[in-house]
Design an enzyme around this catalytic site. Structure first.
Site, PDB file in Angstrom:
ATOM      1  N   LYS A  73      55.916 -18.738 -69.371  1.00  0.00           N
ATOM      2  CA  LYS A  73      54.220 -18.963 -68.841  1.00  0.00           C
ATOM      3  C   LYS A  73      54.202 -19.401 -67.254  1.00  0.00           C
ATOM      4  CE  LYS A  73      52.643 -20.813 -73.364  1.00  0.00           C
ATOM      5  NZ  LYS A  73      52.430 -21.751 -73.937  1.00  0.00           N
ATOM      6  N   ASP A 113      59.399 -21.120 -73.574  1.00  0.00           N
ATOM      7  CA  ASP A 113      57.999 -20.624 -72.897  1.00  0.00           C
ATOM      8  C   ASP A 113      57.922 -20.439 -71.100  1.00  0.00           C
ATOM      9  OD1 ASP A 113      56.346 -19.634 -75.223  1.00  0.00           O
ATOM     10  OD2 ASP A 113      55.208 -21.664 -75.570  1.00  0.00           O
TER      11      ASP A 113
END
Ligand code: FE2
Ligand code: FE2
Length: 394
Positions: free
Chosen positions: A233, A230
């Site tokens: 992000k 991730d």
């Protein structure tokens, strides 16, 4: 065996020793090889390699206790090895129990009875003592001056390899730690228990990879690259990432782009691990049936590492507590993953997850214990993480 044959045997073993130590650069494996070879060459019952931990002022060694290997530590200066490390001079004794420098602590732990001991220092390029070679219980008679000379040669040969391997180990560890810290940065704004999620999902990913039949190295790579899934992000604005309400369709589209941002940050890296992380970042929200994003890839056109990490990531999100949901129990989480086999997840990955489930549970407990210990340390500084946010929606 005649004298000549004995010399020839030693020469052969010595050449083999040189070859073996030169081909191993993992410190752990190197120490095991060295101990085993030295034991053979000197015809002795045991060989221990002690290394100096100058940061802690201790010596440590690995010992075999039954089937297990344990690391034992002792203060510098204690016992024969400690004496050698401290003074830099060799020790050759016939009867350890009659020597005041000897401590019976190790024997007590391992249930071993030491008789004769020969120990020489392992010196680095700058002459500093790196550790100690200690051989115990010569099979016939006691250690001779010739044995001592031979052990010194072996120690000189081994020292530079040990030095290189520890440098390599340090480098590897700091590389892995940097990767992990990068992942923490990305998730820090998003969730409170970031560390726990990253550690656990990365362990699960590694376990799943090896359950899929991947090699040790491949599984380790997936383990250490997966926390970056991730990373993209960091490019998602706070107004979206931390929005407590449901995202609008437009905001959701932007949120989905974290996969693309992540791969843009990692793609074409020189590091093998980062290139792997790029493949995971771009595809960890693709679904096996083609209903995922960003490219709606289907089945085996989704890289296998992403199929593995997707299941491990969602599994951990399910068993974690979030503001919008309680922590699921492990069986329910597994049942959900199973029910999504062939739909969201690769059916093969789902099947293997059920098979290695016990290992997953064990790893989870181990990581939880580790996180509790870490929290105790970090509780000295106030929590900087923002409010917990839904994770599954991304
Ligand atoms: Fe994601
Ligand atoms: Fe995640």
């Amino acid at each position: 065996m005649g004298r000549r044959q004995e010399l020839e045997k030693r020469q052969t073993l010595l050449a083999r020793f040189g070859r073996l130590v030169a081909t191993e650069n993992r410190l752990d494996a190197l120490l095991t090889i060295i101990a085993e070879e030295v034991r053979n060459i000197l015809d002795t019952d045991r060989c221990s390699v002690f290394l100096v931990d100058s940061y802690k002022g201790e010596l440590w060694t690995k010992v075999a206790l039954g089937m297990e290997e344990k690391i034992l530590r002792m203060p510098m200066g204690q016992g024969i090895a400690g004496f050698v490390a401290k003074t830099g001079s060799a020790v050759n004794i016939r009867d350890a129990y009659r020597d005041t420098r000897f401590t019976q602590d190790l024997d007590r732990i391992t249930g071993y009875q030491t008789r004769s001991v020969l120990a020489v220092p392992l010196k680095g390029r700058d002459g500093k003592v790196l550790g100690v070679f200690e051989v115990l219980n010569k099979n016939r008679g006691s250690f001779t001056d010739e044995d001592e000379g031979l052990l010194r040669i072996l120690a000189t040969m081994a020292a530079s390899f040990i030095e290189n391997a520890s440098l390599y180990d340090d480098l590897r560890r700091s590389h892995l730690e940097t990767i992990y810290r990068m992942a923490l940065v990305a998730e820090f704004r998003d969730q409170k228990d970031t560390g726990k999620h990253l550690r656990r999902m990365s362990r699960f990913s590694g376990i799943l990879a090896s359950a899929m039949g991947m090699s040790y190295q491949e599984s380790e790579d997936i383990r250490y690259a997966s926390p970056l899934h991730d990373i993209g992000k960091v490019a998602i604005p706070d107004s979206i990432l931390r929005k407590p309400e449901k995202l609008s369709a437009e905001e959701y589209e932007e949120m989905k782009r974290h996969t693309i941002y992540g791969s843009q940050m990692l793609v074409n890296a020189e590091s093998r691990l980062l290139r792997l992380a790029a493949r995971i970042a771009i595809a960890h929200h693709e679904n096996f049936d083609g209903s995922g994003y960003p490219y709606a890839l289907k089945g085996e056109s989704i890289p296998i590492e992403a199929r593995i990490v997707a299941a491990a990531d969602v599994f951990d999100a399910l068993i974690s507590k979030r503001v919008y949901k309680g922590a699921w129990n492990l069986e329910d989480a597994l049942a959900y993953i199973k029910s999504e086999g062939g739909k969201r997840f690769d059916p093969m990955v789902v099947e293997r997850m059920a098979i290695c489930f016990e290992d997953v549970v064990e790893a989870m407990e181990e990581e939880n214990r580790r996180c509790v210990a870490e929290e105790q340390v970090s509780s000295l500084s106030p929590g900087l993480a923002g409010p917990a946010q839904p994770h599954l929606r991304s």
